[in-house]
Design a protein around this motif. Structure first.
Motif, PDB file in Angstrom:
ATOM      1  N   GLU A 102       0.991   1.947 -15.032  1.00  0.00           N
ATOM      2  CA  GLU A 102       0.504   0.577 -15.250  1.00  0.00           C
ATOM      3  C   GLU A 102       1.549  -0.278 -15.957  1.00  0.00           C
ATOM      4  O   GLU A 102       1.853  -1.391 -15.528  1.00  0.00           O
ATOM      5  N   SER A 105       4.591  -0.903 -13.557  1.00  0.00           N
ATOM      6  CA  SER A 105       4.326  -1.836 -12.451  1.00  0.00           C
ATOM      7  C   SER A 105       4.173  -3.265 -12.942  1.00  0.00           C
ATOM      8  O   SER A 105       4.690  -4.209 -12.334  1.00  0.00           O
ATOM      9  N   ARG A 106       3.455  -3.422 -14.049  1.00  0.00           N
ATOM     10  CA  ARG A 106       3.237  -4.772 -14.575  1.00  0.00           C
ATOM     11  C   ARG A 106       4.539  -5.401 -15.028  1.00  0.00           C
ATOM     12  O   ARG A 106       4.820  -6.565 -14.750  1.00  0.00           O
ATOM     13  N   ASP A 164       7.398   2.620  -5.552  1.00  0.00           N
ATOM     14  CA  ASP A 164       6.794   1.492  -6.261  1.00  0.00           C
ATOM     15  C   ASP A 164       5.542   0.975  -5.559  1.00  0.00           C
ATOM     16  O   ASP A 164       4.505   0.741  -6.182  1.00  0.00           O
ATOM     17  N   GLY A 165       5.644   0.790  -4.250  1.00  0.00           N
ATOM     18  CA  GLY A 165       4.517   0.235  -3.501  1.00  0.00           C
ATOM     19  C   GLY A 165       3.309   1.163  -3.526  1.00  0.00           C
ATOM     20  O   GLY A 165       2.167   0.715  -3.647  1.00  0.00           O
ATOM     21  N   LEU A 166       3.560   2.455  -3.425  1.00  0.00           N
ATOM     22  CA  LEU A 166       2.453   3.412  -3.474  1.00  0.00           C
ATOM     23  C   LEU A 166       1.756   3.362  -4.822  1.00  0.00           C
ATOM     24  O   LEU A 166       0.529   3.495  -4.907  1.00  0.00           O
ATOM     25  N   VAL A 168       1.317   0.793  -6.875  1.00  0.00           N
ATOM     26  CA  VAL A 168       0.416  -0.356  -7.012  1.00  0.00           C
ATOM     27  C   VAL A 168      -0.855  -0.147  -6.196  1.00  0.00           C
ATOM     28  O   VAL A 168      -1.963  -0.412  -6.652  1.00  0.00           O
ATOM     29  N   GLN A 169      -0.689   0.367  -4.967  1.00  0.00           N
ATOM     30  CA  GLN A 169      -1.879   0.620  -4.148  1.00  0.00           C
ATOM     31  C   GLN A 169      -2.756   1.694  -4.775  1.00  0.00           C
ATOM     32  O   GLN A 169      -3.984   1.611  -4.736  1.00  0.00           O
ATOM     33  N   LEU A 171      -2.988   2.417  -7.995  1.00  0.00           N
ATOM     34  CA  LEU A 171      -3.656   1.857  -9.170  1.00  0.00           C
ATOM     35  C   LEU A 171      -4.850   0.999  -8.759  1.00  0.00           C
ATOM     36  O   LEU A 171      -5.875   0.983  -9.439  1.00  0.00           O
ATOM     37  N   THR A 172      -4.701   0.279  -7.642  1.00  0.00           N
ATOM     38  CA  THR A 172      -5.752  -0.648  -7.219  1.00  0.00           C
ATOM     39  C   THR A 172      -6.944   0.098  -6.629  1.00  0.00           C
ATOM     40  O   THR A 172      -8.092  -0.200  -6.957  1.00  0.00           O
ATOM     41  N   THR A 173      -6.659   1.075  -5.750  1.00  0.00           N
ATOM     42  CA  THR A 173      -7.736   1.845  -5.108  1.00  0.00           C
ATOM     43  C   THR A 173      -7.364   3.321  -5.140  1.00  0.00           C
ATOM     44  O   THR A 173      -6.966   3.890  -4.114  1.00  0.00           O
TER      45      THR A 173
END
Lengths: 198, 198
Positions: A102, A105-106, A164-166, A168-169, A171-173
Motif C-alpha cells: 500500500e 503503490s501510493r 506494479d500493475g498486479l 494495484v489490482q 489491493l483493489t480486488t
DNA sequence: CCTACCGATCGGTAGG
DNA sequence: CCTACCGATCGGTAGG
C-alpha cells in the motif's frame, strides 16, 4: 553506545513504522504528523524533535525500505535466474505484508510529479530495477535460456510494470487477483528452462 | 433546453475538467475545492452551488471518464482481435494526453482503500476490463489465434496490469519508457497471428 | 452564483 | 520530549 542513544534509535524506528503505515492509508500528502505521532505515542511536536520536517520523515521511511530490500535481495547474486527468482520471492513477501504494498503503490503514484519529494527516489528505484532485471535477461540470452525473439531490455521493462500493475489490482480486488501466480507464469513464458524445477 | 440550462451545463463541464486536472496533480484528497474553483473561474462556494459536496464532484469526474471511454471503445465490437486493438489505441491516446493518465493513476492508487469514495468505481472498472479482454482471448483461443498454453483469464489479468504499470513508469521517467511499444509487443507475444498486419 | 463566516486541521516554532 | 501557540488552509453553510 549509551542507553540514551539506543532509546532514541528505537523511538525513531517506531516513528518511521507509524509513518509508513499512515502513508499507506492516506498517502504522503494526506498523512498528518499528528496522526503519525499519535500512533508512535508522542505529540506531533515531539515527532518534530526527531525529524525536523515532514520531508525528513519521508526520507527516513524510504531509506529504511531500501535497507530492507537490500537485505532481502542480497545484492551479491550474479545476473541470471537467481535474481529473477528473488524478485518472485519479493512478490511473495509483499502479498503477506499488504501494508508494504500500500505505501509503495501510493507513494509511487504520488511521486510521478517532479515536484514530489520522493520523485528522485522512485525514478532511481525504477531505473535500478529495470537495469538489474535487464542484465539477468541478457545473461540468460547468452546461454539460450531466454526464449528466442524476446528483447531483454523490453522484457525487463514489462516485468517491472507487471509487478506494479498486479499490486494495484490485487489491493483493489484481492479475491480476484493471484499476483504471485500471474507474475511467475508471465516470467516462465519468457524462458526456455523451468524457473522452479521440481 | 433554455439558454440557462445550456450555460449551466457548460459551466459544470468546465468545473469537471478543472477537477480532473487538479486530481491528477494533487490526488483526490489533496485537491482543494478552492483550487479547482479558481481554475474554473468561480469561487469555491460557487462550485458548491453546482456540486453540493467534494464527493459529488468526484462522481461527476468518473462518470465523464466512463462516457468518454465508452465512445472511444465502441462497446459494439465483438470479442476478438479488434477489442485488443482498441485497447492499444486507448494506450496511444493516453500517451498523447498525460493529464488523463495522471488522474487515473493517482485515483486508482488512492482508491485501493475500501473507504475511498472511488473504490467501487475502480473495482468495477478492473473487473469489466478483465472480463472484456478475457472474452477476447477466449474467442482467439477457439480459432487458434492464441498461442498454445496461454491461459485466457490469466493473460487478461496480466494485460490490464501491464497497462497500468507501464503508465506509472512512463509518468515517472518518460524518456526511458515506450509504453505503447512495450504493450503492443507483449500482446503480440501471446498471439499466433499479427496484431497489426502490414 | 458571491461575501462572509464557521469549526477543524495542517506543518512548524518558541520556550522550556 | 511537552505545552502553547502561529498563520494558512480545509470543506461546508448562511444569507442573499
Amino acid at each position: 553506545m549509551s542507553e540514551g542513544y539506543l532509546k532514541g534509535r528505537i523511538r525513531r524506528d517506531d516513528i518511521v513504522s507509524a509513518a509508513a503505515a499512515v502513508y499507506g492509508e492516506a498517502g504522503y500528502h494526506g498523512a498528518s504528523l499528528r496522526e503519525i505521532a499519535k500512533r508512535a505515542g508522542i505529540t506531533h511536536a515531539g515527532l518534530l524533535y526527531h525529524f525536523p520536517t515532514k520531508e525528513a520523515l519521508l526520507a527516513a521511511v524510504l531509506e529504511r525500505r531500501d535497507a530492507e530490500d537490500a537485505v532481502r535481495e542480497q545484492l551479491s547474486a550474479p545476473p541470471g535466474l537467481e535474481v529473477l527468482r528473488r524478485f518472485i520471492a519479493l512478490a511473495e513477501h509483499n502479498v503477506r505484508h499488504r501494508g508494504i504494498v500500500e505505501v509503495y503503490s501510493r507513494l509511487a503514484a504520488e511521486a510521478v510529479s517532479e515536484a514530489h519529494p520522493a520523485h528522485a527516489y522512485f525514478a532511481r528505484h525504477y531505473r535500478e530495477a529495470r537495469d538489474s532485471i535487464a542484465q539477468s535477461f541478457h545473461a540468460l540470452a547468452e546461454t539460450g535460456e531466454l526464449r528466442p525473439g524476446v528483447d531483454p531490455d523490453l522484457a525487463a521493462l514489462t516485468f517491472v510494470a507487471l509487478m506494479d500493475g498486479l499490486q494495484v489490482q490485487w489491493l483493489t480486488t484481492p479475491t480476484h487477483v493471484d499476483a504471485v501466480g500471474s507474475l511467475r507464469l508471465s516470467l516462465q513464458t519468457l524462458l526456455t528452462v523451468p524457473l522452479f524445477p521440481n
